[in-house]
Design a protein around this motif. Structure first.
Motif, mmCIF file in Angstrom:
data_model
loop_
_atom_site.group_PDB
_atom_site.id
_atom_site.type_symbol
_atom_site.label_atom_id
_atom_site.label_comp_id
_atom_site.label_asym_id
_atom_site.label_seq_id
_atom_site.Cartn_x
_atom_site.Cartn_y
_atom_site.Cartn_z
ATOM 1 N N ALA A 268 85.847 19.340 -103.489
ATOM 2 C CA ALA A 268 84.572 19.388 -104.209
ATOM 3 C C ALA A 268 84.194 20.822 -104.515
ATOM 4 N N ASN A 269 83.380 20.988 -105.559
ATOM 5 C CA ASN A 269 82.618 22.213 -105.744
ATOM 6 C C ASN A 269 81.189 21.878 -105.304
ATOM 7 N N PRO A 270 80.248 22.791 -105.365
ATOM 8 C CA PRO A 270 78.915 22.482 -104.825
ATOM 9 C C PRO A 270 78.209 21.302 -105.475
ATOM 10 N N VAL A 271 78.632 20.882 -106.658
ATOM 11 C CA VAL A 271 77.937 19.793 -107.353
ATOM 12 C C VAL A 271 78.801 18.545 -107.498
ATOM 13 N N ASP A 272 80.101 18.723 -107.727
ATOM 14 C CA ASP A 272 80.972 17.595 -108.050
ATOM 15 C C ASP A 272 81.984 17.328 -106.940
ATOM 16 N N ILE A 273 82.071 16.092 -106.511
ATOM 17 C CA ILE A 273 83.135 15.661 -105.612
ATOM 18 C C ILE A 273 84.336 15.258 -106.462
ATOM 19 N N LEU A 274 85.437 15.941 -106.280
ATOM 20 C CA LEU A 274 86.634 15.719 -107.082
ATOM 21 C C LEU A 274 87.592 14.721 -106.434
ATOM 22 N N HIS B 125 74.340 21.959 -92.357
ATOM 23 C CA HIS B 125 74.974 23.181 -92.883
ATOM 24 C C HIS B 125 74.645 23.305 -94.365
ATOM 25 N N PRO B 126 73.391 23.500 -94.715
ATOM 26 C CA PRO B 126 72.993 23.458 -96.130
ATOM 27 C C PRO B 126 73.511 24.652 -96.925
ATOM 28 N N LEU B 127 73.619 24.444 -98.223
ATOM 29 C CA LEU B 127 73.950 25.536 -99.135
ATOM 30 C C LEU B 127 72.847 26.582 -99.086
ATOM 31 N N VAL B 128 73.245 27.845 -99.134
ATOM 32 C CA VAL B 128 72.275 28.938 -99.151
ATOM 33 C C VAL B 128 72.255 29.524 -100.556
ATOM 34 N N TYR B 129 71.098 29.522 -101.166
ATOM 35 C CA TYR B 129 70.967 29.993 -102.547
ATOM 36 C C TYR B 129 70.395 31.415 -102.576
ATOM 37 N N ALA B 130 70.798 32.159 -103.602
ATOM 38 C CA ALA B 130 70.241 33.499 -103.790
ATOM 39 C C ALA B 130 68.743 33.386 -104.066
ATOM 40 N N GLU B 131 68.031 34.427 -103.722
ATOM 41 C CA GLU B 131 66.585 34.424 -103.912
ATOM 42 C C GLU B 131 66.248 34.189 -105.389
ATOM 43 N N GLY B 132 65.393 33.224 -105.636
ATOM 44 C CA GLY B 132 64.978 32.906 -106.991
ATOM 45 C C GLY B 132 65.827 31.854 -107.672
ATOM 46 N N ALA B 133 66.990 31.535 -107.091
ATOM 47 C CA ALA B 133 67.868 30.526 -107.688
ATOM 48 C C ALA B 133 67.318 29.131 -107.417
ATOM 49 N N GLN B 134 67.416 28.281 -108.407
ATOM 50 C CA GLN B 134 66.935 26.914 -108.270
ATOM 51 C C GLN B 134 68.083 25.998 -107.849
ATOM 52 N N PRO B 135 67.939 25.300 -106.727
ATOM 53 C CA PRO B 135 69.002 24.384 -106.293
ATOM 54 C C PRO B 135 69.241 23.280 -107.311
ATOM 55 N N ASP B 136 70.508 22.949 -107.504
ATOM 56 C CA ASP B 136 70.846 21.830 -108.377
ATOM 57 C C ASP B 136 70.464 20.531 -107.661
ATOM 58 N N PRO B 137 69.720 19.643 -108.294
ATOM 59 C CA PRO B 137 69.306 18.404 -107.626
ATOM 60 C C PRO B 137 70.471 17.515 -107.213
ATOM 61 N N GLN B 138 71.650 17.730 -107.822
ATOM 62 C CA GLN B 138 72.809 16.920 -107.470
ATOM 63 C C GLN B 138 73.751 17.637 -106.499
ATOM 64 N N ALA B 139 73.335 18.798 -105.983
ATOM 65 C CA ALA B 139 74.210 19.589 -105.112
ATOM 66 C C ALA B 139 74.484 18.858 -103.799
#
Length: 252
Positions: free
Chosen positions: A122-128, A146-160
Motif C-alpha cells: 500500500a501507499n498511504p491512501v491506496d491498498i494495492l 501508529h498513525p500517519l504523521v503529517y507536516a504542519e498545515g497539511a490536511q490528512p486525506d480522508p481515505q488515508a
C-alpha cells in the motif's frame, strides 16, 4: 528483498552475528541468472544494498539464512513475484520486503512451506494488495496506534490508512527477522549495516570483464574485489534493461 529462512529463530541468529559465505553467494547468483552473467563487484552491507541499481544483484549467504536484493523484487504486488525467485532455494519460509520512501509505499509477504500466507502492499491512501489473514503484530497498526504523521498545515486525506505503510512493512521484518532499516533503531534491533552481502553486476551471457571494468570497480576472476560503491559510479544502465532481460517489466 527476499530472505530464505531455514531456522526456528532467525532473529536470534541475525542478532548473534552472521558469517557470510561469498562462494555460496556466487553460486546462488549464477543459479538465479542462468541466461546472464553475474560479475562480482565486492562486498558491502545490507543497509547499502537494500535498493540496488537496475543492473545489480546482492546476495548474503549465512547457512540457514540467505538474503537476495534485486530490482526484480521491487514489486508493488508481492504475490506476483516470479516463482523462479520465490522457490530459488529450499526454505521453510520466504520473506519479502519492498519499500519506496518517495511514494511512501510499503510491501511485504511471507510464504511458508512454499504457500503464500500473507502479502500486503500500500501507499498511504491506496491498498494495492492484501492477501491472507493478518498476523498478530498487525493489530495495533489497523487499530490506529501508529498513525500517519503529517507536516504542519497539511490536511490528512480522508481515505488515508491509519498507519504509514513503510513502517508497517518494516515492522513485519522486525517481527520475523529482528531488524529494520528506518532509524532510530531500538536496542533489540539488529543494524543492517552489520550484515555483509556480496555484490554482482548483471551482464549479458558470456560477458567477460575488461580492464575498463576493473577500473570502474568490477573484479575479474581471481582478482581482489573492490568496493561496491565504486562500481555504482559507472555509467548508469538504461531504465528497465534488466527487467527486459528477465522477460518482464518493473511492477512499481
Amino acid at each position: 528483498m527476499l530472505w530464505f529462512v531455514n531456522s526456528s529463530d532467525p532473529a536470534a541468529e541475525i542478532r548473534q552475528g552472521l558469517r557470510h559465505d561469498p562462494a555460496t553467494a556466487g553460486a546462488i547468483a549464477a543459479a538465479l541468472l542462468p541466461d546472464l552473467t553475474a560479475v562480482p563487484i565486492g562486498e558491502t552491507t545490507l543497509a547499502d544494498a537494500a535498493n540496488p541499481d537496475t543492473d545489480q544483484l546482492f546476495i548474503g549467504s549465512y547457512g540457514a539464512l540467505t538474503v537476495v536484493t534485486s530490482p526484480v523484487l521491487a514489486s508493488t504486488t508481492p504475490s506476483t513475484l516470479p516463482e523462479s525467485w520465490i522457490a530459488a532455494l529450499p526454505s521453510d519460509s520466504t520473506i519479502m520486503l519492498h519499500t519506496d520512501p518517495e511514494s511512501s509505499l510499503g510491501a511485504f509477504a511471507r510464504w511458508d512451506a512454499g504457500e503464500l500466507r500473507r502479502s500486503f502492499s500500500a501507499n498511504p491512501v491506496d491498498i494495492l494488495e492484501n492477501n491472507g489473514l493478518p498476523f498478530v503484530f498487525e493489530g495495533p497498526f489497523w487499530s490506529g496506534e501508529h498513525p500517519l504523521v503529517y507536516a504542519e498545515g497539511a490536511q490528512p486525506d480522508p481515505q488515508a490508512l491509519p498507519f504509514h505503510p513503510q513502517e508497517f512493512a518494516e515492522q513485519a521484518i522486525r517481527e520475523w527477522l529482528g531488524f529494520r532499516f528506518t532509524t532510530p533503531l531500538e536496542d533489540s534491533d539488529t543494524d543492517p549495516a552489520t550484515i555483509t552481502v556480496s555484490g554482482f553486476a548483471i551482464r549479458p551471457k558470456g560477458y567477460q570483464p575488461t580492464e575498463a571494468d576493473v577500473e570502474l570497480g568490477l573484479s575479474t576472476p581471481g582478482a581482489p574485489t573492490s568496493n561496491v560503491d565504486t562500481a555504482q559510479e559507472s555509467e548508469p544502465s538504461a531504465p528497465g534493461r534488466v527487467a527486459r532481460w528477465f522477460g518482464f517489466g518493473h511492477k512499481n
